[in-house]
Scaffold this motif. Structure first.
Motif, PDB file in Angstrom:
ATOM      1  N   GLU A   1      23.505  -2.393  -4.628  1.00 35.59           N
ATOM      2  CA  GLU A   1      22.437  -3.141  -4.283  1.00 35.59           C
ATOM      3  C   GLU A   1      22.007  -2.743  -2.718  1.00 35.59           C
ATOM      4  O   GLU A   1      20.798  -2.673  -2.529  1.00 35.59           O
ATOM      5  N   GLY A   2      22.986  -2.485  -1.962  1.00 39.58           N
ATOM      6  CA  GLY A   2      22.514  -1.955  -0.682  1.00 39.58           C
ATOM      7  C   GLY A   2      22.048  -0.425  -0.697  1.00 39.58           C
ATOM      8  O   GLY A   2      20.886  -0.087   0.097  1.00 39.58           O
ATOM      9  N   ASN A   3      22.211   0.300  -1.770  1.00 37.58           N
ATOM     10  CA  ASN A   3      21.583   1.504  -1.823  1.00 37.58           C
ATOM     11  C   ASN A   3      20.207   1.397  -2.338  1.00 37.58           C
ATOM     12  O   ASN A   3      19.516   2.547  -2.106  1.00 37.58           O
ATOM     13  N   GLN A   4      19.666   0.508  -2.995  1.00 40.88           N
ATOM     14  CA  GLN A   4      18.407   0.408  -3.152  1.00 40.88           C
ATOM     15  C   GLN A   4      17.507   0.162  -1.991  1.00 40.88           C
ATOM     16  O   GLN A   4      16.117  -0.056  -2.164  1.00 40.88           O
ATOM     17  N   VAL A   5      17.953  -0.357  -0.618  1.00 44.73           N
ATOM     18  CA  VAL A   5      17.164  -0.209   0.431  1.00 44.73           C
ATOM     19  C   VAL A   5      16.264   0.790   0.539  1.00 44.73           C
ATOM     20  O   VAL A   5      15.291   0.643   0.998  1.00 44.73           O
ATOM     21  N   TRP A   6      16.728   2.043   0.254  1.00 40.67           N
ATOM     22  CA  TRP A   6      15.918   3.185   0.351  1.00 40.67           C
ATOM     23  C   TRP A   6      14.630   3.345  -0.631  1.00 40.67           C
ATOM     24  O   TRP A   6      13.528   3.808  -0.191  1.00 40.67           O
ATOM     25  N   LEU A   7      14.778   2.469  -1.698  1.00 38.98           N
ATOM     26  CA  LEU A   7      13.714   2.304  -2.599  1.00 38.98           C
ATOM     27  C   LEU A   7      12.656   1.451  -1.730  1.00 38.98           C
ATOM     28  O   LEU A   7      11.318   1.777  -1.773  1.00 38.98           O
ATOM     29  N   VAL A   8      13.113   0.278  -1.312  1.00 37.15           N
ATOM     30  CA  VAL A   8      12.185  -0.311  -0.723  1.00 37.15           C
ATOM     31  C   VAL A   8      11.656   0.206   0.728  1.00 37.15           C
ATOM     32  O   VAL A   8      10.166   0.043   0.798  1.00 37.15           O
ATOM     33  N   LEU A   9      12.611   0.962   1.451  1.00 35.51           N
ATOM     34  CA  LEU A   9      11.810   1.668   2.579  1.00 35.51           C
ATOM     35  C   LEU A   9      10.546   2.691   2.058  1.00 35.51           C
ATOM     36  O   LEU A   9       9.855   2.845   2.664  1.00 35.51           O
ATOM     37  N   GLY A  10      10.998   3.215   1.008  1.00 29.67           N
ATOM     38  CA  GLY A  10      10.241   4.221   0.484  1.00 29.67           C
ATOM     39  C   GLY A  10       8.694   3.766  -0.059  1.00 29.67           C
ATOM     40  O   GLY A  10       7.822   4.253   0.326  1.00 29.67           O
ATOM     41  N   GLY A  11       8.732   2.603  -0.850  1.00 30.96           N
ATOM     42  CA  GLY A  11       7.770   1.828  -1.229  1.00 30.96           C
ATOM     43  C   GLY A  11       6.966   1.448   0.107  1.00 30.96           C
ATOM     44  O   GLY A  11       5.420   1.467   0.077  1.00 30.96           O
ATOM     45  N   GLY A  12       7.406   0.879   1.076  1.00 37.05           N
ATOM     46  CA  GLY A  12       6.922   0.440   2.166  1.00 37.05           C
ATOM     47  C   GLY A  12       6.213   1.548   3.076  1.00 37.05           C
ATOM     48  O   GLY A  12       5.254   1.133   3.645  1.00 37.05           O
ATOM     49  N   ALA A  13       6.969   2.636   3.123  1.00 38.93           N
ATOM     50  CA  ALA A  13       6.380   3.832   3.829  1.00 38.93           C
ATOM     51  C   ALA A  13       5.109   4.049   3.234  1.00 38.93           C
ATOM     52  O   ALA A  13       4.134   4.648   3.940  1.00 38.93           O
ATOM     53  N   ILE A  14       5.048   4.485   1.955  1.00 37.04           N
ATOM     54  CA  ILE A  14       3.774   4.902   1.177  1.00 37.04           C
ATOM     55  C   ILE A  14       2.701   3.675   1.337  1.00 37.04           C
ATOM     56  O   ILE A  14       1.573   3.937   1.761  1.00 37.04           O
ATOM     57  N   PHE A  15       3.145   2.196   1.424  1.00 36.37           N
ATOM     58  CA  PHE A  15       2.141   1.293   1.666  1.00 36.37           C
ATOM     59  C   PHE A  15       1.627   1.444   3.049  1.00 36.37           C
ATOM     60  O   PHE A  15       0.294   1.291   2.993  1.00 36.37           O
ATOM     61  N   ALA A  16       2.083   1.302   3.972  1.00 32.65           N
ATOM     62  CA  ALA A  16       1.760   1.167   5.394  1.00 32.65           C
ATOM     63  C   ALA A  16       1.053   2.715   5.806  1.00 32.65           C
ATOM     64  O   ALA A  16       0.363   2.851   6.710  1.00 32.65           O
ATOM     65  N   ALA A  17       2.049   3.865   5.519  1.00 34.54           N
ATOM     66  CA  ALA A  17       1.574   5.202   6.306  1.00 34.54           C
ATOM     67  C   ALA A  17       0.527   5.972   5.445  1.00 34.54           C
ATOM     68  O   ALA A  17      -0.458   6.620   5.914  1.00 34.54           O
ATOM     69  N   TRP A  18       0.623   5.779   3.929  1.00 32.47           N
ATOM     70  CA  TRP A  18      -0.468   6.161   3.378  1.00 32.47           C
ATOM     71  C   TRP A  18      -1.073   5.546   2.203  1.00 32.47           C
ATOM     72  O   TRP A  18      -0.740   5.472   0.733  1.00 32.47           O
ATOM     73  N   PRO A  19      -1.867   4.702   2.720  1.00 27.61           N
ATOM     74  CA  PRO A  19      -2.239   3.490   1.740  1.00 27.61           C
ATOM     75  C   PRO A  19      -3.073   3.839   0.551  1.00 27.61           C
ATOM     76  O   PRO A  19      -3.234   3.453  -0.497  1.00 27.61           O
ATOM     77  N   GLN A  20      -3.815   5.112   0.767  1.00 26.80           N
ATOM     78  CA  GLN A  20      -4.666   5.689  -0.480  1.00 26.80           C
ATOM     79  C   GLN A  20      -3.720   6.207  -1.428  1.00 26.80           C
ATOM     80  O   GLN A  20      -4.136   6.112  -2.598  1.00 26.80           O
ATOM     81  N   LEU A  21      -2.556   6.838  -1.138  1.00 26.88           N
ATOM     82  CA  LEU A  21      -1.733   7.341  -1.946  1.00 26.88           C
ATOM     83  C   LEU A  21      -0.941   5.812  -2.799  1.00 26.88           C
ATOM     84  O   LEU A  21      -0.907   6.093  -3.947  1.00 26.88           O
ATOM     85  N   TYR A  22      -0.844   5.136  -2.044  1.00 28.49           N
ATOM     86  CA  TYR A  22      -0.287   3.904  -2.689  1.00 28.49           C
ATOM     87  C   TYR A  22      -1.010   3.226  -3.609  1.00 28.49           C
ATOM     88  O   TYR A  22      -0.781   2.930  -4.569  1.00 28.49           O
ATOM     89  N   ALA A  23      -2.311   3.062  -3.160  1.00 28.26           N
ATOM     90  CA  ALA A  23      -3.631   2.582  -4.140  1.00 28.26           C
ATOM     91  C   ALA A  23      -3.691   3.324  -5.476  1.00 28.26           C
ATOM     92  O   ALA A  23      -3.519   2.951  -6.550  1.00 28.26           O
ATOM     93  N   VAL A  24      -3.543   4.664  -5.317  1.00 25.33           N
ATOM     94  CA  VAL A  24      -3.747   5.600  -6.485  1.00 25.33           C
ATOM     95  C   VAL A  24      -2.739   5.317  -7.380  1.00 25.33           C
ATOM     96  O   VAL A  24      -2.791   5.175  -8.367  1.00 25.33           O
ATOM     97  N   SER A  25      -1.506   5.760  -6.902  1.00 15.73           N
ATOM     98  CA  SER A  25      -0.138   5.772  -7.565  1.00 15.73           C
ATOM     99  C   SER A  25       0.158   4.561  -8.163  1.00 15.73           C
ATOM    100  O   SER A  25       0.502   4.461  -9.286  1.00 15.73           O
ATOM    101  N   PHE A  26       0.144   3.485  -7.391  1.00 15.24           N
ATOM    102  CA  PHE A  26       0.463   2.100  -7.943  1.00 15.24           C
ATOM    103  C   PHE A  26      -0.367   1.729  -8.865  1.00 15.24           C
ATOM    104  O   PHE A  26      -0.228   0.645  -9.728  1.00 15.24           O
ATOM    105  N   SER A  27      -1.672   2.039  -8.866  1.00 18.51           N
ATOM    106  CA  SER A  27      -2.896   1.574  -9.852  1.00 18.51           C
ATOM    107  C   SER A  27      -2.706   2.334 -10.891  1.00 18.51           C
ATOM    108  O   SER A  27      -2.733   2.050 -12.311  1.00 18.51           O
TER     109      SER A  27
END
Length: 384
Positions: free
Chosen positions: A63-89
């Motif tokens: 469970e603790g190891n999955q924090v890296w997945l949360v951090l990665g998703g959060g980084a894409i959302f906040a730092a690369w919003p267009q990348l987040y929008a295209v990839s997650f849609s």
């Protein structure tokens, strides 16, 4: 404010591109052996006790190891919003399939031991396999599609339209990339089991891990040849404005055969990434056979890092190319958040990443040691 001034916009964009790679590597290395262990569970555990040993080798930490997945998703959302929008849609169905797999994992961990029926436990074992195999495969498939270009387009108002389909993602090169992802996590999971278990389980893991490591290197080299000879890359054809606004339409780009190899010609030092991917994997196979489990685990992690870094080194400055029109492609220079947002996030990251690393190191030091049948039998009901 002085630091904010010194870290100009183009520097922050590169820093966050590097940090995105670090977070992806962190997820692949830290949660990768959990996924690999889950995939190996039905095959290396020949009876219920052996399968419980395998599950409990990752049970306290997954469970603790999955924090890296949360951090990665959060980084894409906040730092690369267009990348987040295209990839997650655009990859919505693929993301949903991955989510199903990730939901299956904790349910399988928690419910497996609720009933002593062999049929009940076997079904949850296979659920844990599916919950590990699906994310491993689909993440690799997604990366293979990114290298080929994703069928999306942008309107003048920067609205996103995705023209692809879920089954269109399952093309031959993408499946090859998915197989690389599966094999490298099998290698990593087997190396972990060699560290955490003993006897027959460790012996089986050693065999499977060494085979998976060699297969990872072979498939990785094959993918590189296919990418070089048969998959067109993308390159920017206009003057780069590294500090300009985040609008992909302000540039021009084009398909170019062999474009993904140009960075290696222009910057020979980037060849270290694919070399690390091949050498790290092959060295892991040798070290596993030599019963050097700890060093094999490090080599396996370095091999995974090399494979991920190879993708980044090949594509830079592209982040998500568009197969509809290369002009719509997202790059490091035109798809990031604002200068202030990147700076504030960098400060937060500089504070929290060391805390996460320190806490994770402490947890593993406390839980270090092998898991065996005696631990399971003497667990007083606390073991999975």
């Amino acid at each position: 404010m002085i630091l904010h001034t010194l870290l100009n916009y183009d520097t922050l964009r590169v820093i966050w591109w590097v940090l995105l790679g670090v977070l992806l590597i962190g997820f692949a290395v830290m949660d990768g052996f959990d996924l690999g262990t889950g995939m190996l569970l039905p095959f290396l555990g020949k009876n219920d006790l052996e399968r419980r040993v395998i599950i409990n080798s990752v049970g306290p930490t997954w469970e603790g190891n999955q924090v890296w997945l949360v951090l990665g998703g959060g980084a894409i959302f906040a730092a690369w919003p267009q990348l987040y929008a295209v990839s997650f849609s655009g990859f919505y169905l693929a993301m949903f399939v991955i989510l199903i797999g990730l939901i299956l994992r904790p349910v399988a961990f928690k419910y497996r031991s609720k009933n002593e029926s062999p049929t009940w436990r076997s079904r949850w074992d296979w659920a844990l396999f599916a919950g590990s195999f699906i994310p491993a495969l689909i993440c690799g498939v997604a990366m293979g599609n990114v290298l080929q270009g994703v069928p999306f387009r942008l309107t003048p108002e920067l609205y996103i339209h995705y023209d692809g389909s879920f089954f269109g993602l399952l093309n031959p090169f993408a499946i090859l990339a998915g197989l690389i992802s599966v094999s490298m996590l099998l290698m990593h999971g087997a190396a972990w089991l060699c560290i955490k278990t003993e006897g027959a389980i460790a012996a089986r893991a050693r065999t499977v891990g060494s085979i998976s490591a060699v297969l990872t290197a072979v498939l990785f080299v094959l993918a590189g040849i296919v990418l070089w000879k048969f998959v067109d890359g993308y390159r920017i054809t206009s003057v780069l404005n590294t500090t300009g606004p985040s609008n992909p339409l302000f540039k021009t780009a084009a398909h170019a055969p062999g474009a993904w190899m140009q960075n290696y010609q222009q910057y020979p030092w980037t060849m270290a990434a694919p070399i690390l991917g091949v050498v790290g994997s092959l060295l892991a196979a040798v070290l596993l056979r030599a019963r050097k489990e700890g060093v094999a685990m490090i080599s396996s992690g370095l091999g995974i890092a090399g494979i991920i870094l190879t993708v980044g080194a090949s594509m830079f400055p592209m982040i998500l190319p568009s197969s509809v029109d290369p002009r719509f492609s997202l790059t490091v220079w035109d798809s990031s958040s604002s200068h202030m947002t990147l700076f504030i996030m960098l400060v937060c990251t500089a504070v929290f990443i060391p805390l996460i690393v320190a806490y994770t190191s402490w947890v593993y030091s406390v839980l270090w040691g092998k898991v065996n049948a005696k631990d399971i039998n003497d667990g007083n009901g606390h073991a999975y």
